[in-house]
Structure formats: C-alpha cells, structure tokens
Design a protein around this motif. Sequence first.
Motif, PDB file in Angstrom:
ATOM      1  N   MET A  18     -67.993  47.334   1.316  1.00 25.27           N
ATOM      2  CA  MET A  18     -68.634  48.578   0.895  1.00 25.27           C
ATOM      3  C   MET A  18     -69.791  48.294  -0.054  1.00 25.27           C
ATOM      4  SD  MET A  18     -67.543  51.398   2.220  1.00 25.27           S
ATOM      5  CE  MET A  18     -68.369  52.468   1.057  1.00 25.27           C
ATOM      6  N   CYS A  19     -69.636  47.298  -0.905  1.00 23.40           N
ATOM      7  CA  CYS A  19     -70.694  46.993  -1.886  1.00 23.40           C
ATOM      8  C   CYS A  19     -71.880  46.286  -1.234  1.00 23.40           C
ATOM      9  CB  CYS A  19     -70.122  46.106  -2.996  1.00 23.40           C
ATOM     10  SG  CYS A  19     -68.941  46.949  -4.072  1.00 23.40           S
ATOM     11  N   GLU A  20     -71.613  45.341  -0.324  1.00 18.73           N
ATOM     12  CA  GLU A  20     -72.680  44.497   0.219  1.00 18.73           C
ATOM     13  C   GLU A  20     -73.241  44.992   1.548  1.00 18.73           C
ATOM     14  OE1 GLU A  20     -74.018  42.173  -1.420  1.00 18.73           O
ATOM     15  OE2 GLU A  20     -72.569  41.907  -3.049  1.00 18.73           O
ATOM     16  N   ARG A  21     -72.430  45.705   2.346  1.00 28.20           N
ATOM     17  CA  ARG A  21     -72.831  46.179   3.675  1.00 28.20           C
ATOM     18  C   ARG A  21     -73.306  45.018   4.563  1.00 28.20           C
ATOM     19  NH1 ARG A  21     -73.478  51.860   2.905  1.00 28.20           N
ATOM     20  NH2 ARG A  21     -72.182  52.288   1.084  1.00 28.20           N
ATOM     21  N   ASN A  22     -72.721  43.833   4.306  1.00 25.30           N
ATOM     22  CA  ASN A  22     -73.072  42.640   5.065  1.00 25.30           C
ATOM     23  C   ASN A  22     -71.880  41.686   4.997  1.00 25.30           C
ATOM     24  OD1 ASN A  22     -74.140  39.659   4.972  1.00 25.30           O
ATOM     25  ND2 ASN A  22     -75.735  40.814   6.055  1.00 25.30           N
ATOM     26  N   VAL A  23     -71.450  41.189   6.144  1.00 25.59           N
ATOM     27  CA  VAL A  23     -70.240  40.362   6.186  1.00 25.59           C
ATOM     28  C   VAL A  23     -70.430  39.067   5.414  1.00 25.59           C
ATOM     29  CG1 VAL A  23     -68.716  39.034   7.712  1.00 25.59           C
ATOM     30  CG2 VAL A  23     -69.426  41.328   8.380  1.00 25.59           C
ATOM     31  N   THR A  24     -71.564  38.400   5.601  1.00 25.98           N
ATOM     32  CA  THR A  24     -71.792  37.115   4.934  1.00 25.98           C
ATOM     33  C   THR A  24     -71.862  37.284   3.418  1.00 25.98           C
ATOM     34  OG1 THR A  24     -72.982  36.259   6.864  1.00 25.98           O
ATOM     35  CG2 THR A  24     -73.309  35.110   4.766  1.00 25.98           C
ATOM     36  N   ARG A  25     -72.657  38.267   2.960  1.00 23.00           N
ATOM     37  CA  ARG A  25     -72.782  38.479   1.504  1.00 23.00           C
ATOM     38  C   ARG A  25     -71.449  38.940   0.904  1.00 23.00           C
ATOM     39  NH1 ARG A  25     -77.699  41.045   2.926  1.00 23.00           N
ATOM     40  NH2 ARG A  25     -76.772  43.089   2.425  1.00 23.00           N
ATOM     41  N   ALA A  26     -70.700  39.749   1.636  1.00 26.44           N
ATOM     42  CA  ALA A  26     -69.390  40.183   1.143  1.00 26.44           C
ATOM     43  C   ALA A  26     -68.463  38.986   0.975  1.00 26.44           C
ATOM     44  CB  ALA A  26     -68.777  41.202   2.108  1.00 26.44           C
ATOM     45  N   GLY A  27     -68.551  38.036   1.900  1.00 26.92           N
ATOM     46  CA  GLY A  27     -67.736  36.826   1.781  1.00 26.92           C
ATOM     47  C   GLY A  27     -68.102  36.015   0.561  1.00 26.92           C
ATOM     48  N   VAL A  28     -69.404  35.862   0.314  1.00 29.29           N
ATOM     49  CA  VAL A  28     -69.852  35.140  -0.884  1.00 29.29           C
ATOM     50  C   VAL A  28     -69.348  35.838  -2.143  1.00 29.29           C
ATOM     51  CG1 VAL A  28     -71.879  34.460  -2.231  1.00 29.29           C
ATOM     52  CG2 VAL A  28     -71.878  34.161   0.262  1.00 29.29           C
ATOM     53  N   ARG A  29     -69.373  37.151  -2.133  1.00 32.74           N
ATOM     54  CA  ARG A  29     -68.970  37.949  -3.301  1.00 32.74           C
ATOM     55  C   ARG A  29     -67.536  37.644  -3.722  1.00 32.74           C
ATOM     56  NH1 ARG A  29     -70.964  43.010  -5.201  1.00 32.74           N
ATOM     57  NH2 ARG A  29     -69.449  44.158  -6.458  1.00 32.74           N
ATOM     58  N   ILE A  30     -66.648  37.452  -2.739  1.00 36.84           N
ATOM     59  CA  ILE A  30     -65.226  37.243  -3.080  1.00 36.84           C
ATOM     60  C   ILE A  30     -64.730  35.842  -2.728  1.00 36.84           C
ATOM     61  CG2 ILE A  30     -64.680  39.693  -2.886  1.00 36.84           C
ATOM     62  CD1 ILE A  30     -63.454  39.137  -0.156  1.00 36.84           C
ATOM     63  N   GLY A  31     -65.677  34.937  -2.406  1.00 33.06           N
ATOM     64  CA  GLY A  31     -65.295  33.551  -2.175  1.00 33.06           C
ATOM     65  C   GLY A  31     -64.658  33.288  -0.828  1.00 33.06           C
ATOM     66  N   ARG A  32     -65.099  33.958   0.221  1.00 33.51           N
ATOM     67  CA  ARG A  32     -64.567  33.737   1.562  1.00 33.51           C
ATOM     68  C   ARG A  32     -65.699  33.363   2.522  1.00 33.51           C
ATOM     69  NH1 ARG A  32     -60.002  38.259   3.117  1.00 33.51           N
ATOM     70  NH2 ARG A  32     -58.649  37.992   1.299  1.00 33.51           N
ATOM     71  N   THR A  33     -65.349  32.676   3.582  1.00 32.27           N
ATOM     72  CA  THR A  33     -66.336  32.322   4.596  1.00 32.27           C
ATOM     73  C   THR A  33     -66.639  33.542   5.467  1.00 32.27           C
ATOM     74  OG1 THR A  33     -64.654  31.640   6.198  1.00 32.27           O
ATOM     75  CG2 THR A  33     -65.461  29.962   4.657  1.00 32.27           C
ATOM     76  N   GLN A  34     -67.748  33.430   6.225  1.00 35.82           N
ATOM     77  CA  GLN A  34     -68.115  34.536   7.115  1.00 35.82           C
ATOM     78  C   GLN A  34     -67.049  34.782   8.192  1.00 35.82           C
ATOM     79  OE1 GLN A  34     -69.241  34.368  10.524  1.00 35.82           O
ATOM     80  NE2 GLN A  34     -69.653  36.595  10.589  1.00 35.82           N
ATOM     81  N   PRO A  35     -66.485  33.720   8.826  1.00 35.98           N
ATOM     82  CA  PRO A  35     -65.418  33.975   9.802  1.00 35.98           C
ATOM     83  C   PRO A  35     -64.194  34.640   9.177  1.00 35.98           C
ATOM     84  CG  PRO A  35     -66.320  31.775  10.106  1.00 35.98           C
ATOM     85  CD  PRO A  35     -66.902  32.303   8.827  1.00 35.98           C
ATOM     86  N   ALA A  36     -63.850  34.254   7.923  1.00 38.98           N
ATOM     87  CA  ALA A  36     -62.690  34.871   7.264  1.00 38.98           C
ATOM     88  C   ALA A  36     -62.939  36.345   7.009  1.00 38.98           C
ATOM     89  CB  ALA A  36     -62.380  34.147   5.958  1.00 38.98           C
ATOM     90  N   MET A  37     -64.166  36.702   6.638  1.00 38.21           N
ATOM     91  CA  MET A  37     -64.483  38.107   6.393  1.00 38.21           C
ATOM     92  C   MET A  37     -64.470  38.912   7.697  1.00 38.21           C
ATOM     93  SD  MET A  37     -64.722  38.848   3.240  1.00 38.21           S
ATOM     94  CE  MET A  37     -65.441  40.477   3.428  1.00 38.21           C
ATOM     95  N   SER A  38     -64.962  38.305   8.768  1.00 37.82           N
ATOM     96  CA  SER A  38     -64.933  38.990  10.067  1.00 37.82           C
ATOM     97  C   SER A  38     -63.492  39.238  10.504  1.00 37.82           C
ATOM     98  CB  SER A  38     -65.660  38.140  11.115  1.00 37.82           C
ATOM     99  OG  SER A  38     -67.036  38.038  10.824  1.00 37.82           O
ATOM    100  N   ALA A  39     -62.618  38.245  10.265  1.00 37.93           N
ATOM    101  CA  ALA A  39     -61.210  38.407  10.612  1.00 37.93           C
ATOM    102  C   ALA A  39     -60.572  39.499   9.753  1.00 37.93           C
ATOM    103  CB  ALA A  39     -60.469  37.081  10.415  1.00 37.93           C
ATOM    104  N   ALA A  40     -60.958  39.564   8.467  1.00 36.79           N
ATOM    105  CA  ALA A  40     -60.415  40.603   7.582  1.00 36.79           C
ATOM    106  C   ALA A  40     -60.849  41.995   8.042  1.00 36.79           C
ATOM    107  CB  ALA A  40     -60.866  40.354   6.140  1.00 36.79           C
ATOM    108  N   LEU A  41     -62.101  42.099   8.486  1.00 37.80           N
ATOM    109  CA  LEU A  41     -62.583  43.397   8.965  1.00 37.80           C
ATOM    110  C   LEU A  41     -61.832  43.823  10.224  1.00 37.80           C
ATOM    111  CD1 LEU A  41     -64.467  45.790   8.875  1.00 37.80           C
ATOM    112  CD2 LEU A  41     -66.247  44.392   9.955  1.00 37.80           C
ATOM    113  N   SER A  42     -61.553  42.881  11.092  1.00 36.84           N
ATOM    114  CA  SER A  42     -60.785  43.205  12.305  1.00 36.84           C
ATOM    115  C   SER A  42     -59.389  43.698  11.936  1.00 36.84           C
ATOM    116  CB  SER A  42     -60.684  41.966  13.205  1.00 36.84           C
ATOM    117  OG  SER A  42     -61.963  41.576  13.678  1.00 36.84           O
ATOM    118  N   ARG A  43     -58.766  43.059  10.972  1.00 34.62           N
ATOM    119  CA  ARG A  43     -57.429  43.472  10.546  1.00 34.62           C
ATOM    120  C   ARG A  43     -57.465  44.850   9.881  1.00 34.62           C
ATOM    121  NH1 ARG A  43     -54.830  38.944   6.974  1.00 34.62           N
ATOM    122  NH2 ARG A  43     -53.069  40.408   7.096  1.00 34.62           N
TER     123      ARG A  43
END
Length: 305
Positions: A18-43
Amino acid sequence: MDLYGIDLNLLVAFDALMCERNVTRAGVRIGRTQPAMSAALSRLRLLLKDDLFIRSASGLQPTPRALELAVPLGDALASIQRTLDFTQAFEPSRSTVRFTLGLSDHPAFTLLPALLQRLAQQGPGMTVKIKSFTAREDALALLDAGEADVAIGVPGGNTPRIPTMPLFEERFVCVTRKKHPLTKKKMTLDAFLAHPHLLVSPEGDGVGHVDTRLAQLGRKRHIVITLPQMYAAPSIIAHSDLMATMMEGAVQASGLRDALSLLSLPKEIDLAPVPFVLHWHRRNDAHPAQRWLREQIALVCRRKA
C-alpha cells in the motif's frame, strides 16, 4: 476468519505494498526479495478473495477492498509496533504506567516521600499503589502473586526467583524522653535493665533482638508494653519513663526528635545494623519500566545516605 490460520507477515507485506505501490520497492522496504513479495501478494489475494492490487502504467493500484483494509490494518500494525517498542525502551516522561510497591512501615515513612517526589518529577503521568506487609514471607508472596512490582524490607533469605539489591542500613539506638533518669548516668547493662521498656514487635512474638542477646547473657529486661507499630513508639516514649531500642531512622522520621534522647546501647548488647533491601521477581528482571523503577529507588536511597 480464523486468525490462527493467518500468517501475520502477510499483513506487513500488504502494508508495504500500500505504501510503495510497487512489488520490488515494497520488498526492499521490509527486507524481502521481489519473488517473495510476489508470492505474498498471491497468498493475500487467496486469503482475502480479492485482487487487492491491479497493475497499471503508474504502478499497482489498490482495489476498493484494499483501500477499505488499509487504514484499520495500518493502525493495527502500528499498535503492535508501539507495544513491541515499549519492551525495548521506556520513556518515563510519556508513561502512564502504574507501579505497585510493597513496603514495610519503615521504608514507607523514611523513603516513600522522596521516592514519590522523584517519580512525579520524572514521570508525571505515572501512578503508584502501595501494599503494606509485615513479615518477610508476605513480601515474597506479593511478588510471587504479581501483586507488587517491587518490595522494600529486610532480607527475605536466599531465594533464586527473588533477586535483591542492598539499599541502606539502620543502626539500633536506645530511645528515652528528654531528661529521663538514664540520660544522667553512664550507660551500663545494669542501668539499661533498671528501667521499664517498650518493645516494638511487628511480628507480635514478644521477643526482640535485645531479648535474644540478653537471654544469651542470662539476663532479662522488664517489658511493660509490646507494640506492633514502630511509629507509635516515639510518642509514647516522649511522654513516659519507658525506654525502647529502635532503629535510629525511625526516630528521626517520627517528628519527635527534639523530645527524645538517643543513647548508645550497652556494649554487651550492641546490635548489628538492620539491612533494608529491594526485592523483585525474576520475571521482571529485564522489563525496561521495572528496571527504571529500581534505578529510581536506588538513586533516592543513595541521596538519603
């Protein structure tokens, strides 16, 4: 929805998206990789049965359902963060914590006024509750039951679950009224035993430290009155020919010092000073607010000394 089946890390991921509106930047924000963030969004989509974020030329756009969830979930995460931060740091000036102190009579009279003044200066939003106790076992029971944060009294024995910190000592003196006949004599054991005595016995057993020592010498004193309240004794002594063996600090705090004489005990029954210690339960060892409270008590005692 059953909260036990939810991975709360998904809510952290949602907040970052919600803060970043971007999967890659959101991952950087909380210390996760882009694939991990994509998997979290799917879940998240599966869990909440909504797309939540739609890809667009300007980035991820939240759906109405995502916008509906954003504020309450953000507030909940912030509340959790504040709670966890409290366990790492303590700000007395902003705290509204209530401390419960277990005190025997003597610390309540001699230490509490200065301690309350200190707490009011450092943490005006704090409140204090006092629980009294007489026997050492009662202090340990208060701490075991969680009914007191700390207890101040005489040592309660070697109990690993109850740490202690030395605070101060009180010496014993013989107390009489001004112009008592004993004040005109040399303090000998016979002179000490020639006058009637008042005994302060909080436990009510009728035997004081003096009596134990006298019994070892084969002697006995004449006790006219036995009191459980230490701070009632100075007034009685000031208006009678009775004498008492008391802690010097109790006399100084009684407000009757000018009406009383303090005499050294006969050398045969010279008593060791009484130590007063701070007790707390091991479970409170690392709690920042509890550590701060213990530091304030130790500081007030050092200034008192």
